[in-house]
Structure formats: structure tokens, C-alpha cells
Design a protein around this motif. Structure first.
Motif, PDB file in Angstrom:
ATOM      1  N   ALA A 193       1.089  -1.102  -0.218  1.00 29.71           N
ATOM      2  CA  ALA A 193      -0.064   0.037   0.094  1.00 29.71           C
ATOM      3  C   ALA A 193       1.495   1.285   0.171  1.00 29.71           C
ATOM      4  O   ALA A 193       0.746   2.369  -0.622  1.00 29.71           O
ATOM      5  N   GLY A 194       1.940   0.808   0.593  1.00 28.42           N
ATOM      6  CA  GLY A 194       2.630   1.859   0.698  1.00 28.42           C
ATOM      7  C   GLY A 194       3.369   2.796  -0.303  1.00 28.42           C
ATOM      8  O   GLY A 194       3.599   3.906  -1.266  1.00 28.42           O
ATOM      9  N   LEU A 195       3.520   1.479  -1.051  1.00 29.96           N
ATOM     10  CA  LEU A 195       4.802   1.633  -2.598  1.00 29.96           C
ATOM     11  C   LEU A 195       3.929   2.517  -3.322  1.00 29.96           C
ATOM     12  O   LEU A 195       4.099   2.919  -4.338  1.00 29.96           O
ATOM     13  N   THR A 196       2.284   1.551  -3.435  1.00 28.70           N
ATOM     14  CA  THR A 196       1.530   2.534  -4.389  1.00 28.70           C
ATOM     15  C   THR A 196       1.080   3.999  -4.173  1.00 28.70           C
ATOM     16  O   THR A 196       1.073   3.856  -5.194  1.00 28.70           O
ATOM     17  N   ILE A 197       1.116   4.297  -3.311  1.00 23.00           N
ATOM     18  CA  ILE A 197       0.876   5.589  -2.532  1.00 23.00           C
ATOM     19  C   ILE A 197       2.544   6.616  -3.082  1.00 23.00           C
ATOM     20  O   ILE A 197       2.233   6.949  -3.817  1.00 23.00           O
ATOM     21  N   TYR A 198       3.332   5.590  -3.291  1.00 27.00           N
ATOM     22  CA  TYR A 198       4.391   6.527  -2.924  1.00 27.00           C
ATOM     23  C   TYR A 198       4.477   6.496  -4.658  1.00 27.00           C
ATOM     24  O   TYR A 198       5.347   8.004  -5.891  1.00 27.00           O
ATOM     25  N   ALA A 199       4.245   5.495  -5.983  1.00 27.37           N
ATOM     26  CA  ALA A 199       3.954   5.711  -6.961  1.00 27.37           C
ATOM     27  C   ALA A 199       3.370   6.666  -7.755  1.00 27.37           C
ATOM     28  O   ALA A 199       3.685   7.658  -8.563  1.00 27.37           O
ATOM     29  N   ILE A 200       1.787   6.275  -7.111  1.00 29.84           N
ATOM     30  CA  ILE A 200       0.989   7.208  -7.294  1.00 29.84           C
ATOM     31  C   ILE A 200       1.836   9.109  -7.548  1.00 29.84           C
ATOM     32  O   ILE A 200       1.317  10.044  -8.258  1.00 29.84           O
ATOM     33  N   VAL A 201       1.883   9.268  -6.048  1.00 28.82           N
ATOM     34  CA  VAL A 201       1.797  10.860  -6.057  1.00 28.82           C
ATOM     35  C   VAL A 201       3.627  11.263  -6.531  1.00 28.82           C
ATOM     36  O   VAL A 201       3.805  11.845  -6.757  1.00 28.82           O
ATOM     37  N   ASN A 202       4.285  10.534  -7.020  1.00 31.84           N
ATOM     38  CA  ASN A 202       5.933  10.052  -7.295  1.00 31.84           C
ATOM     39  C   ASN A 202       4.955  10.315  -9.680  1.00 31.84           C
ATOM     40  O   ASN A 202       6.257  10.294 -10.095  1.00 31.84           O
ATOM     41  N   HIS A 203       3.754  10.136  -9.575  1.00 32.58           N
ATOM     42  CA  HIS A 203       3.173   9.371 -11.431  1.00 32.58           C
ATOM     43  C   HIS A 203       4.158   8.724 -11.848  1.00 32.58           C
ATOM     44  O   HIS A 203       4.879   8.718 -12.441  1.00 32.58           O
ATOM     45  N   LEU A 204       5.218   7.763 -11.045  1.00 30.51           N
ATOM     46  CA  LEU A 204       5.541   6.618 -11.525  1.00 30.51           C
ATOM     47  C   LEU A 204       4.715   5.560 -12.280  1.00 30.51           C
ATOM     48  O   LEU A 204       4.965   4.666 -12.969  1.00 30.51           O
ATOM     49  N   ILE A 205       2.888   6.092 -12.019  1.00 29.13           N
ATOM     50  CA  ILE A 205       2.341   5.222 -12.498  1.00 29.13           C
ATOM     51  C   ILE A 205       0.724   5.846 -12.053  1.00 29.13           C
ATOM     52  O   ILE A 205       0.565   6.627 -11.621  1.00 29.13           O
ATOM     53  N   ASP A 206      -0.117   5.963 -13.186  1.00 31.63           N
ATOM     54  CA  ASP A 206      -1.452   6.128 -12.947  1.00 31.63           C
ATOM     55  C   ASP A 206      -2.041   5.807 -12.331  1.00 31.63           C
ATOM     56  O   ASP A 206      -2.497   4.202 -12.563  1.00 31.63           O
ATOM     57  N   ILE A 207      -2.726   5.934 -12.195  1.00 30.85           N
ATOM     58  CA  ILE A 207      -3.648   5.820 -10.769  1.00 30.85           C
ATOM     59  C   ILE A 207      -4.668   4.087 -11.448  1.00 30.85           C
ATOM     60  O   ILE A 207      -4.704   3.115 -10.594  1.00 30.85           O
ATOM     61  N   SER A 208      -5.527   4.942 -12.346  1.00 29.17           N
ATOM     62  CA  SER A 208      -5.968   3.310 -13.340  1.00 29.17           C
ATOM     63  C   SER A 208      -5.637   2.442 -13.434  1.00 29.17           C
ATOM     64  O   SER A 208      -6.335   1.275 -14.048  1.00 29.17           O
ATOM     65  N   LYS A 209      -4.182   2.714 -13.791  1.00 30.10           N
ATOM     66  CA  LYS A 209      -3.637   0.811 -13.724  1.00 30.10           C
ATOM     67  C   LYS A 209      -3.017   0.452 -12.552  1.00 30.10           C
ATOM     68  O   LYS A 209      -2.487  -0.409 -12.346  1.00 30.10           O
ATOM     69  N   VAL A 210      -3.345   0.819 -11.439  1.00 32.15           N
ATOM     70  CA  VAL A 210      -2.712   0.255  -9.758  1.00 32.15           C
ATOM     71  C   VAL A 210      -4.203  -1.383  -9.695  1.00 32.15           C
ATOM     72  O   VAL A 210      -5.291  -0.768 -10.261  1.00 32.15           O
ATOM     73  N   LYS A 211      -3.491  -2.476  -9.717  1.00 30.95           N
ATOM     74  CA  LYS A 211      -4.582  -3.376  -9.528  1.00 30.95           C
ATOM     75  C   LYS A 211      -4.677  -3.229  -7.575  1.00 30.95           C
ATOM     76  O   LYS A 211      -3.669  -3.229  -7.249  1.00 30.95           O
ATOM     77  N   LEU A 212      -5.728  -2.956  -7.143  1.00 28.94           N
ATOM     78  CA  LEU A 212      -6.352  -2.354  -6.345  1.00 28.94           C
ATOM     79  C   LEU A 212      -6.649  -4.053  -5.552  1.00 28.94           C
ATOM     80  O   LEU A 212      -7.607  -4.818  -6.410  1.00 28.94           O
TER      81      LEU A 212
END
Length: 318
Positions: free
Chosen positions: A299-318
Motif C-alpha cells: 500500500a505504501g509503495l502504491t501511494i508513493y508510485a501514484i504521488v510521484n507520477h510513476l504510474i497512473d491510478i487507473s492502472k493500479v491493481k487494487l
């Protein structure tokens, strides 16, 4: 029957007492002394450093049952805490010993039934003291910690609410025994009748006290508790977002690719195949990522990736 009149800051305090003398018992708990003349509620409260809104909330609730739960955020917790703490002192140090002395004077010391009545009263007093001391030792420090912006993890207001029951069963039993079974020749003039009247008043006071805790105190503290918990989560996320600059520079391009793959839900083997590296290399990248970012959870890596624009939230596997 409850008095249906609603009292306001501009009403004279003495007029409220004239309508309902039971308010007198609340004055001391709020820290209000007698001798206030014809001053209004607001004038008296301001001179005694008591929050007017909190005072009237308690008075209107105990007198006429009125309570606007939407306005609990206007309650002054320091004023309410002072009221509850002083109420405990009043009941433990004055009311309980006073009634016991009345019982001793009214009962025949040589009568066995009289001694049993005193024993029953002592059991009731012991239960009340334990209940109030528990609140003073556990509940009140918890609330003071919340006021300081801290959230203790070993207690919460829900724990208190679930186990907060009225504890006047023994008192009710005591009244009934005196009324039903005490022989008429044991009566000493009107002493026992007067003592019974004081016991009934004490029971009403205790019921009002418990209702104030349940209906005013608990919702007020719950709102503060929930606000602090929400703010704490927001601060943690903000802290994580604000840590991105230096940490972002420390990551290699390959490590960023590993983060993106992890956020997309890939296993270590799938990441290795995707990036054409060995599983051991993937594990090494993951250890380096955790060390550099101090983030160990998906979850922490997911938040990091989103806020640092490494990945678009629509492509995140929730």
C-alpha cells in the motif's frame, strides 16, 4: 415530569434555580459559587470562567431533556471534564457519607435488620466508588491525552460506552427493603422518612449524571477522537508525499520499474521475466527500494508510485 422551558444565556441564574432547585447541585460541580445576585447565566459563567454553552447544555438536558447532538463540537471539553470530576468528588466525599450518617442516626443500632441495611448501603457505596475511580484512572486521562493531540492505543471512548451501565441497582434494592420490611417500631420520628427522601434525590442525581456522560460526554469525546484519528492518517500520507524529492533522486530507473511492476500486482518471477533479469536481482532491487524509501508495504509503495507520477491510478491493481 421535565420542565419544558428552554434556558438561554440572557436568563438570570436565580430564575433557573427558582424553577428547578436541582440546578443547585450542578453549580458547585461547574465551579460556580453562590452570591451572584441577579446576574444572567452568561455573566455568571464568564465571571467564573465557565463555558456558557456547555453549562446551558447540561442544565437544559437535565431539566427538560433537550439536547442538540449536532452541536457537540461547541461543547467545551475542559468545562465538561471539570463538571464530571467535581461531580465525582461531590458524590464520593459528601453525598455517600452524608446519607450513611443519616441512616445510622435513623436506624436502631441494636436491630439486626438495621445492621443489614447499613451493610447493603456500604456495598452500594463501594460499587459507586469503584465505578467513579475507574473513570478517573482510565477514562479521564484518555480524554486529557486527546486534548493534547495524542491518541492512546490502549483505550478508546467506545470501550467506556459499551461498559457504562447505571449502577443504582443496590440503591433501588435498599429503598425497597426499608419501605417494605422495616418494622414500624423501628422508626425514629421522621428521620428515616427524611433519609429515604435524600436517597431518592441521590438516585435522581446519579441517573442524571449517567445520562450526561452517555448523551453529552461520549458523543463529544467520540467526535474529538475521530477527528484526531482522521488528522493522524492525513498527516502520515502528507509526510509520505513530502518525502519524495530526495528519495526520488536516489532511485535508479530499474528500481522505479520494479516499483511499477509491484504496484501492478506482479510476482517476483513475473517481474524478472518482464525486465529480463534474475529473481535474485529483483529481490536485491526490492531490498534497496525499502532501504531508500523506508516503505515496506504494498500500500505504501502504491501511494508513493501514484504521488510521484510513476504510474497512473487507473492502472493500479487494487
Amino acid at each position: 415530569m421535565k420542565n419544558q422551558k428552554m434556558y438561554e444565556p440572557g436568563d438570570s441564574l436565580i430564575s433557573i434555580i427558582s424553577d428547578n432547585a436541582a440546578v443547585l447541585q450542578s453549580l458547585g460541580s461547574f465551579g460556580i459559587s453562590l452570591g451572584f445576585g441577579d446576574k444572567t447565566v452568561k455573566e455568571v459563567c464568564e465571571s467564573e470562567h465557565v463555558d456558557t454553552y456547555t453549562f446551558l447544555t447540561v442544565v437544559n438536558f437535565t431539566i427538560n431533556g433537550y439536547l442538540n447532538l449536532e452541536d457537540t463540537d461547541r461543547i467545551s471539553i475542559p468545562t465538561l471534564m471539570h463538571y464530571l470530576e467535581a461531580s465525582h468528588t461531590y458524590y464520593i466525599d459528601f453525598e455517600l457519607p452524608f446519607i450513611r450518617k443519616e441512616l445510622e442516626d435513623a436506624l436502631n443500632p441494636d436491630d439486626n435488620l438495621s445492621q443489614l441495611i447499613l451493610k447493603l448501603y456500604d456495598e452500594y457505596a463501594h460499587t459507586i466508588r469503584n465505578h467513579m475511580k475507574y473513570e478517573e484512572k482510565t477514562l479521564f486521562p484518555y480524554v486529557k491525552a486527546l486534548e493534547e493531540g495524542r491518541i492512546p492505543t490502549n483505550y478508546d471512548i467506545e470501550t467506556f460506552s459499551k461498559h457504562h451501565n447505571q449502577i443504582d441497582v443496590k440503591l433501588r434494592e435498599l429503598k425497597n427493603i426499608i419501605i417494605k420490611y422495616l418494622p414500624a417500631d423501628n422508626l425514629r420520628n421522621n428521620q428515616l422518612t427524611h433519609t429515604l427522601y435524600d436517597i431518592y434525590n441521590g438516585e435522581r442525581w446519579l441517573t442524571d449524571h449517567a445520562e450526561v456522560e452517555d448523551r453529552i460526554f461520549v458523543p463529544t469525546i467520540r467526535r474529538l477522537q475521530d477527528k484526531l484519528r482522521k488528522d493522524d492518517v492525513s498527516m502520515r500520507i502528507s509526510s509520505m508525499i513530502n518525502q519524495k524529492t530526495n528519495n526520488d533522486e536516489a532511485l535508479s530507473d530499474r528500481e522505479k520499474e520494479v516499483i511499477v511492476a509491484l504496484v501492478q500486482g506482479m510476482t517476483n518471477k513475473e517481474i524478472a521475466d518482464h525486465l529480463y533479469i534474475s529473481i535474485n536481482t529483483v529481490l536485491t532491487h526490492r531490498r534497496n527500494i525499502a532501504r531508500k524509501l523506508q516503505i515496506h508495504s504494498p500500500a505504501g509503495l502504491t501511494i508513493y508510485a501514484i504521488v510521484n507520477h510513476l504510474i497512473d491510478i487507473s492502472k493500479v491493481k487494487l
